[in-house]
Design a protein around this motif. Structure first.
Motif, PDB file in Angstrom:
ATOM      1  N   ARG A  92      -1.165  59.462  -0.622  1.00 63.17           N
ATOM      2  CA  ARG A  92      -2.617  59.405  -0.410  1.00 63.17           C
ATOM      3  C   ARG A  92      -3.193  60.817  -0.284  1.00 63.17           C
ATOM      4  O   ARG A  92      -4.210  61.149  -0.884  1.00 63.17           O
ATOM      5  N   ARG A  93      -2.477  61.662   0.485  1.00 67.77           N
ATOM      6  CA  ARG A  93      -2.943  63.044   0.675  1.00 67.77           C
ATOM      7  C   ARG A  93      -2.874  63.828  -0.628  1.00 67.77           C
ATOM      8  O   ARG A  93      -3.763  64.592  -0.946  1.00 67.77           O
ATOM      9  N   LYS A  94      -1.802  63.605  -1.386  1.00 72.48           N
ATOM     10  CA  LYS A  94      -1.643  64.331  -2.650  1.00 72.48           C
ATOM     11  C   LYS A  94      -2.734  63.916  -3.650  1.00 72.48           C
ATOM     12  O   LYS A  94      -3.287  64.754  -4.356  1.00 72.48           O
ATOM     13  N   LYS A 101      -5.701  62.939  -2.942  1.00 67.31           N
ATOM     14  CA  LYS A 101      -6.944  63.584  -2.495  1.00 67.31           C
ATOM     15  C   LYS A 101      -6.986  65.030  -2.976  1.00 67.31           C
ATOM     16  O   LYS A 101      -8.004  65.501  -3.471  1.00 67.31           O
ATOM     17  N   ARG A 102      -5.827  65.720  -2.798  1.00 65.66           N
ATOM     18  CA  ARG A 102      -5.748  67.120  -3.223  1.00 65.66           C
ATOM     19  C   ARG A 102      -5.977  67.243  -4.726  1.00 65.66           C
ATOM     20  O   ARG A 102      -6.713  68.099  -5.189  1.00 65.66           O
ATOM     21  N   ALA A 113      -7.578  65.177  -6.697  1.00 64.35           N
ATOM     22  CA  ALA A 113      -8.969  64.856  -7.007  1.00 64.35           C
ATOM     23  C   ALA A 113      -9.856  66.067  -6.744  1.00 64.35           C
ATOM     24  O   ALA A 113     -10.753  66.385  -7.520  1.00 64.35           O
ATOM     25  N   ARG A 114      -9.572  66.762  -5.626  1.00 64.50           N
ATOM     26  CA  ARG A 114     -10.366  67.964  -5.280  1.00 64.50           C
ATOM     27  C   ARG A 114     -10.177  69.055  -6.319  1.00 64.50           C
ATOM     28  O   ARG A 114     -11.134  69.683  -6.731  1.00 64.50           O
TER      29      ARG A 114
END
Ligand code: NI
Length: 172
Positions: free
Chosen positions: A158-160, A162-163, A165-166
């Protein structure tokens, strides 16, 4: 033949329950040929029609990644009718580049599907073949492998995501 643009997560087409194929015509054959070419170019070991924006129950599996013509199967309207065992192994998806995580899948599956001519057939798969079949059948139901992660692996993915996508926003 032509390469088809891949749809990437979070494209909503990846979340649709795809509809049953009822027309077995030349257009379906051409679509399957283009999907095989697209999968091989990626390269990948499987591709579902929704990943190129078509909401139908059509998928290609080839655990040999283009090395062994015998390993290539076109699955129309596949249904898993039996599964056994459980194997944890690395999995990724052409629609979710940059993420690989261990996912639990059956060690063996048996499916019923149809050919591009509409002829029913049975296919068995073990290990990687079973994994690829399950992954592609999931796609036809709008399910992604990241949905099957649990605990820390899910949080990490999930965190990856997000990264990633940013960083995509950053490059426009
Ligand atoms: Ni995939």
């Amino acid at each position: 033949m032509s390469l088809l643009p891949l749809r990437l997560h979070p494209d909503p087409v990846l979340r649709i329950k795809c509809s049953t194929v009822e027309t077995f015509d030349e257009a379906l054959k051409l679509l399957a040929e283009n999907m095989i070419q697209t999968m091989n170019a990626a390269p990948g070991v499987g591709l579902a029609a929704c990943q190129i924006g078509r909401e139908i129950r059509l998928a290609i599996v080839d655990p040999s990644a283009g090395e062994d013509p015998q390993a290539l199967h076109v699955l129309v309207n596949p249904e898993i009718v039996e599964d056994r065992g459980r194997v944890f192994d690395d999995e990724g998806c052409l629609s979710i580049p940059g993420i690989t995580e261990k996912v639990a899948r059956p060690a063996y599956v048996r499916i019923e599907a149809q050919t591009l001519e509409g002829k029913p057939f049975v296919l068995e798969g073990e290990e990687l073949m079973a994994r690829v079949i399950c992954h592609e059948v999931d796609h036809l139901n709008g399910v992604l492998f990241i949905d099957r992660l649990v605990g820390l692996r899910k949080e990490k993915a999930r965190r990856k995501l997000k990264r990633l996508a940013r960083s995509e926003e950053a490059v426009g």
